[in-house]
Design a protein around this motif. Structure first.
Motif, PDB file in Angstrom:
ATOM      1  N   LEU A 109       1.024  -1.427   0.045  1.00 56.62           N
ATOM      2  CA  LEU A 109       0.009   0.274   0.550  1.00 56.62           C
ATOM      3  C   LEU A 109       0.646   0.946   0.150  1.00 56.62           C
ATOM      4  O   LEU A 109       0.602   2.298  -0.931  1.00 56.62           O
ATOM      5  N   LEU A 110       1.936   0.811   1.097  1.00 59.31           N
ATOM      6  CA  LEU A 110       3.122   2.132   0.673  1.00 59.31           C
ATOM      7  C   LEU A 110       3.111   2.891  -0.674  1.00 59.31           C
ATOM      8  O   LEU A 110       3.242   3.942  -1.090  1.00 59.31           O
ATOM      9  N   THR A 152       2.396  11.730   6.031  1.00 62.00           N
ATOM     10  CA  THR A 152       1.664  10.830   6.888  1.00 62.00           C
ATOM     11  C   THR A 152       1.546   9.609   6.856  1.00 62.00           C
ATOM     12  O   THR A 152       1.378   8.429   7.334  1.00 62.00           O
ATOM     13  N   PHE A 153       1.985   8.892   5.262  1.00 62.37           N
ATOM     14  CA  PHE A 153       1.330   7.348   4.836  1.00 62.37           C
ATOM     15  C   PHE A 153       2.337   6.801   5.471  1.00 62.37           C
ATOM     16  O   PHE A 153       1.328   5.565   5.063  1.00 62.37           O
ATOM     17  N   PRO A 154       3.462   6.593   5.484  1.00 64.23           N
ATOM     18  CA  PRO A 154       3.737   5.292   6.774  1.00 64.23           C
ATOM     19  C   PRO A 154       2.634   4.870   7.710  1.00 64.23           C
ATOM     20  O   PRO A 154       2.242   4.121   8.618  1.00 64.23           O
ATOM     21  N   ILE A 160      -4.213   1.651   8.575  1.00 65.43           N
ATOM     22  CA  ILE A 160      -4.927   0.848   7.774  1.00 65.43           C
ATOM     23  C   ILE A 160      -4.551  -0.954   7.273  1.00 65.43           C
ATOM     24  O   ILE A 160      -5.835  -2.040   7.830  1.00 65.43           O
ATOM     25  N   ALA A 161      -3.561  -1.370   7.661  1.00 65.54           N
ATOM     26  CA  ALA A 161      -3.779  -2.389   6.039  1.00 65.54           C
ATOM     27  C   ALA A 161      -2.225  -3.567   7.890  1.00 65.54           C
ATOM     28  O   ALA A 161      -2.261  -4.340   7.377  1.00 65.54           O
TER      29      ALA A 161
ATOM     30  N   ILE B  83      -4.430   0.829  -9.293  1.00 69.54           N
ATOM     31  CA  ILE B  83      -4.008   0.031  -8.651  1.00 69.54           C
ATOM     32  C   ILE B  83      -2.612  -0.327  -9.664  1.00 69.54           C
ATOM     33  O   ILE B  83      -1.668  -0.471  -9.068  1.00 69.54           O
ATOM     34  N   SER B  84      -3.456  -0.743 -11.005  1.00 70.97           N
ATOM     35  CA  SER B  84      -2.648  -1.160 -11.772  1.00 70.97           C
ATOM     36  C   SER B  84      -1.045   0.214 -12.254  1.00 70.97           C
ATOM     37  O   SER B  84      -0.667   0.001 -13.014  1.00 70.97           O
ATOM     38  N   ASN B  85      -1.851   1.415 -12.183  1.00 72.29           N
ATOM     39  CA  ASN B  85      -0.843   2.420 -12.650  1.00 72.29           C
ATOM     40  C   ASN B  85       0.473   2.185 -11.642  1.00 72.29           C
ATOM     41  O   ASN B  85       1.255   2.244 -12.172  1.00 72.29           O
TER      42      ASN B  85
END
Lengths: 162, 123
Positions: A109-110, A152-154, A160-161, B83-85
């Motif tokens: 995700l990150l 703040t993404f991490p 989330i995950a 997602i795919s990009n």
């Protein structure tokens, strides 16, 4: 199981036309969802998917993240790269950032979030030390922290995950 | 409402054009990936938003439910695009680095340095 539920719901969403759904469509959705989950299992038995991803609190957090900090960063960074396209001013380099995320899902995700915000592009990932190699279009420091590149993404990815 | 759709389409078109122009402006594969994969994603987000607005206004003007379906399909397409990009850009960049293409005008390249000191690929 996660894949089964997700693909069945996606199919029903796609065929839904505002009214009721025919029972035949439900049967088709279940058959294809079953096929897809069996194929995914055979292809990679240790998919980094967990049942906790269907936890509604996490899903709400994901939507908040998508429309909150992610969208803001996307807009800011796109304007930045658009200016760079016009002026041609770049200072690129590949930097290494520590993430401190334990699960593969959160790391994915990150990495995808970093790639989607222009100006940064994930090139490679180190599975053991949990570090990401990021191509950065405007390098300002030699040893950046994760917060220098993606804010703040991490923290969000962890909530989330993980 | 037509004005709003027009503005959204205009912004989307602007970013798509900038993404394509970046192919000519930037020196190597990595920087070109920045422009082409992401400015075009951002542009496509706006054009898709225009379609969603169109579908929803048609629906609330009293047309049948297929306009909601249109909006829903576009939203699913946007999700798949996001997602795919990202995954595709990551795959291209990784493959390019593995084939030995080094970033042009780079200040430093931590990945190549680490691979040299470790004597193997990092992943």
């Amino acid at each position: 199981m996660v894949i089964f539920v997700a693909s069945a719901l996606t199919y029903l969403l796609l065929v839904w036309a505002g009214g009721s759904i025919e029972w035949l469509e439900v049967v088709i959705a279940l058959v294809f969802a079953g096929l897809i989950s069996i194929m995914a299992k055979r292809w990679n038995p240790e998919l980094p998917l967990r049942r906790s991803w269907l936890n509604p609190v996490r899903l709400v957090r994901f939507v908040v993240y998508l429309f909150g900090p992610f969208l803001v960063a996307l807009v800011q960074a796109n304007l930045d790269v658009a200016m760079r396209v016009i002026t041609g001013k770049i200072n690129p380099g590949i930097v290494r950032i520590p993430t401190g995320l334990a699960s593969d899902g959160a790391l994915t995700l990150l990495a995808n979030s970093i790639t989607l915000t222009p100006g940064t592009l994930t090139v490679d990932a180190n599975d053991e030390s949990r570090e990401l190699y990021v191509h950065w279009i405007n390098v300002t420091t030699e040893e950046p922290k994760a917060s220098d590149i993606c804010g703040t993404f991490p923290e969000w990815a962890r909530r989330i995950a993980e | 409402m037509n004005t709003a759709i027009g503005i959204l389409l205009g912004i989307g078109l602007l970013f798509n054009v900038l993404g394509t122009v970046s192919l000519y402006r930037f020196p190597d594969v990595y920087t070109r990936l920045h422009g082409t994969t992401k400015c075009t994603t951002f542009g496509s987000l706006f054009t898709s938003a225009a379609v969603v607005v169109y579908g929803l206004t048609k629906f609330f003007q009293g047309f049948e439910g297929r306009f909601v379906t249109l909006s829903l399909h576009v939203m699913v397409a946007v999700l798949a695009l996001l997602i795919s990009n990202a995954t595709g850009a990551n795959a291209i960049a990784r493959a390019a680095h593995r084939s030995g293409i080094m970033p042009v005008r780079a200040v430093f390249d931590r990945l190549a340095e680490d691979e040299k000191t470790m004597g193997r690929r990092v992943s």
